[in-house]
Design an enzyme around this catalytic site. Sequence first.
Site, PDB file in Angstrom:
ATOM      1  N   ARG A  40       0.833  -1.209   0.000  1.00 48.93           N
ATOM      2  CA  ARG A  40       0.000   0.000   0.000  1.00 48.93           C
ATOM      3  C   ARG A  40       0.874   1.269   0.000  1.00 48.93           C
ATOM      4  NH1 ARG A  40      -0.830   4.847   2.278  1.00 48.93           N
ATOM      5  NH2 ARG A  40      -0.338   3.954   4.326  1.00 48.93           N
ATOM      6  N   ASP A  41       1.541   1.526   1.113  1.00 51.27           N
ATOM      7  CA  ASP A  41       2.305   2.772   1.254  1.00 51.27           C
ATOM      8  C   ASP A  41       3.445   2.833   0.234  1.00 51.27           C
ATOM      9  OD1 ASP A  41       3.184   5.169   2.249  1.00 51.27           O
ATOM     10  OD2 ASP A  41       4.089   4.351   4.057  1.00 51.27           O
ATOM     11  N   HIS A  80       6.364   4.446  12.575  1.00 51.79           N
ATOM     12  CA  HIS A  80       6.384   4.434  11.102  1.00 51.79           C
ATOM     13  C   HIS A  80       7.418   5.466  10.672  1.00 51.79           C
ATOM     14  CE1 HIS A  80       4.005   4.080   7.180  1.00 51.79           C
ATOM     15  NE2 HIS A  80       4.802   5.103   6.940  1.00 51.79           N
ATOM     16  N   HIS A 115      10.607   7.036   8.196  1.00 52.25           N
ATOM     17  CA  HIS A 115      11.165   7.149   6.848  1.00 52.25           C
ATOM     18  C   HIS A 115      12.649   7.467   6.977  1.00 52.25           C
ATOM     19  CE1 HIS A 115       7.306   7.777   4.294  1.00 52.25           C
ATOM     20  NE2 HIS A 115       7.034   7.053   5.356  1.00 52.25           N
ATOM     21  N   CYS A 168       7.503  10.187   0.174  1.00 49.05           N
ATOM     22  CA  CYS A 168       6.583  11.190   0.680  1.00 49.05           C
ATOM     23  C   CYS A 168       6.619  12.340  -0.300  1.00 49.05           C
ATOM     24  CB  CYS A 168       6.975  11.649   2.076  1.00 49.05           C
ATOM     25  SG  CYS A 168       5.958  13.027   2.637  1.00 49.05           S
ATOM     26  N   ASN A 209      10.029   4.538   2.942  1.00 47.11           N
ATOM     27  CA  ASN A 209       9.862   3.967   4.263  1.00 47.11           C
ATOM     28  C   ASN A 209      11.163   3.280   4.650  1.00 47.11           C
ATOM     29  OD1 ASN A 209       6.835   4.236   4.784  1.00 47.11           O
ATOM     30  ND2 ASN A 209       6.868   3.285   2.758  1.00 47.11           N
TER      31      ASN A 209
HETATM   32 MG    MG Z   1       5.292   5.742   4.887  1.00 46.11          MG
END
Ligand code: MG
Length: 331
Positions: A38-39, A230, A232, A264, A273
Site C-alpha cells: 500500500r504505502d 512508522h 522514513h 513522501c 519507508n
Molecule cells: Mg510511509
Amino acid sequence: GPSHVSGSRRRRRRRTMLCFATDKTRRLPVRIIEVSPRDGLQHEAIFVPTARKIDLINALSHSGVTEIEAGSFVSPTAIPQLADSDEVFRAIDRQPGVTYSALVPNERGLERARAAAVQKIAVFTAASNSFTRHNIKATVQESLVRFTPVIHGAKRDGMLVRGYISTALWCPYEGRIAPKLTVDVMRRLLDLGVDDISLGDTIGRASPADIRGLLDAVMPHIEPTRLSLHVHDTYGMAVANVLTAWEDYAITAFDCSAGGLGGCPYAPGASGNVATEDVVFALKASGATVAVDEELIVDCARQLSAVIGHPLHSRLSQISRPRIGQPALKV
Ligand code: MG
C-alpha cells in the site's frame, strides 16, 4: 560539592522517568507491519499489475511479518495505483497468523473493505493542520469527525482499527511538532475506539532525540503493545530511531516496507519507508526476537524492483549474502 549532588540526583530522576523498557519487554517478539503493497506502491508512477501485487503479498505472507497493509479503499481517481484493492483482497492466500489490513478514508471505503472481508482497517490523520489540509483537505478536527462513523462501523462489524498519525514529529509546512499535539490527537483516536496507533515520521527528519521527546510524552497514555512506529529514512536516521524505540521504550511494532519502497511527495528528496530487511537485521543484531526471514524480504524487494523498473536502496539488498557474516544461502 552540592552542585555535584544535585546534578547526579537530576540524572537519577531522569533515568527513572525513562525506564519504559526492561529486559522482559526486550524479550517480547517484535511485530513487523509490512506496508509495501500500500504505502510503497501508491507512490510509484506506474500501475503494478494486479497479479504482481497478489504475488508480492503472498510471498510476504511467508516471511514472518505479522501484518500486511495490502491495499487501500480510497477513491480510484485519487490513487489509481491501488484501484484494484478489491480484487487483490479477494485473490490473496491469507495465512493464519497474518493480519491483512487496508486504508479506509470514508464510509464508502468501509463498504468496499467489508465486501472484501478485510480484517483490519486503517484511518489516517496527522498532528499538524497544515499537513491534513494539504493531504486530505480537512483540519485534524474535521478529519476526526469524518472518521468517527467509519471507526464505529468497523468496530461494529468486528474489524480492528489502526489510526495513523502523520507528522507526529516533523511537518513539511510547520517544522518541528510539539509532542503535546501528537499526544492530543492520539488520545482522541483512542477515545474513538481505535485499537492501535501508528506514529509517523512522515518526512524522515526525526532523530533518536526527537523520538525520545515524543515517546516520553506518549507512553504514559497508551500501552506500548498498541503503538507502532512508522519511520522514513530521508536523513539516514530511520534504523537508529527504530532501535531507540525498541531498546528504551519497549515499542515492539514497526511499519516497514520491503526494499524501502515508498516515499513522501511532501518532502523533497525523501527516500522511502524504512526497509523491512534493514530493520529486521538491525533488531536481530541488537538481540531482539523477530520471527521474520530478512532474506525472504530481500527476495521480495528484488522482485518488486524488477516490476517497478527502478532500483531499491535498502542496505541488505545491496550486500552480497556471504559478506554479512552468514553462510551462503541456497540459490
Ligand atoms: Mg510511509
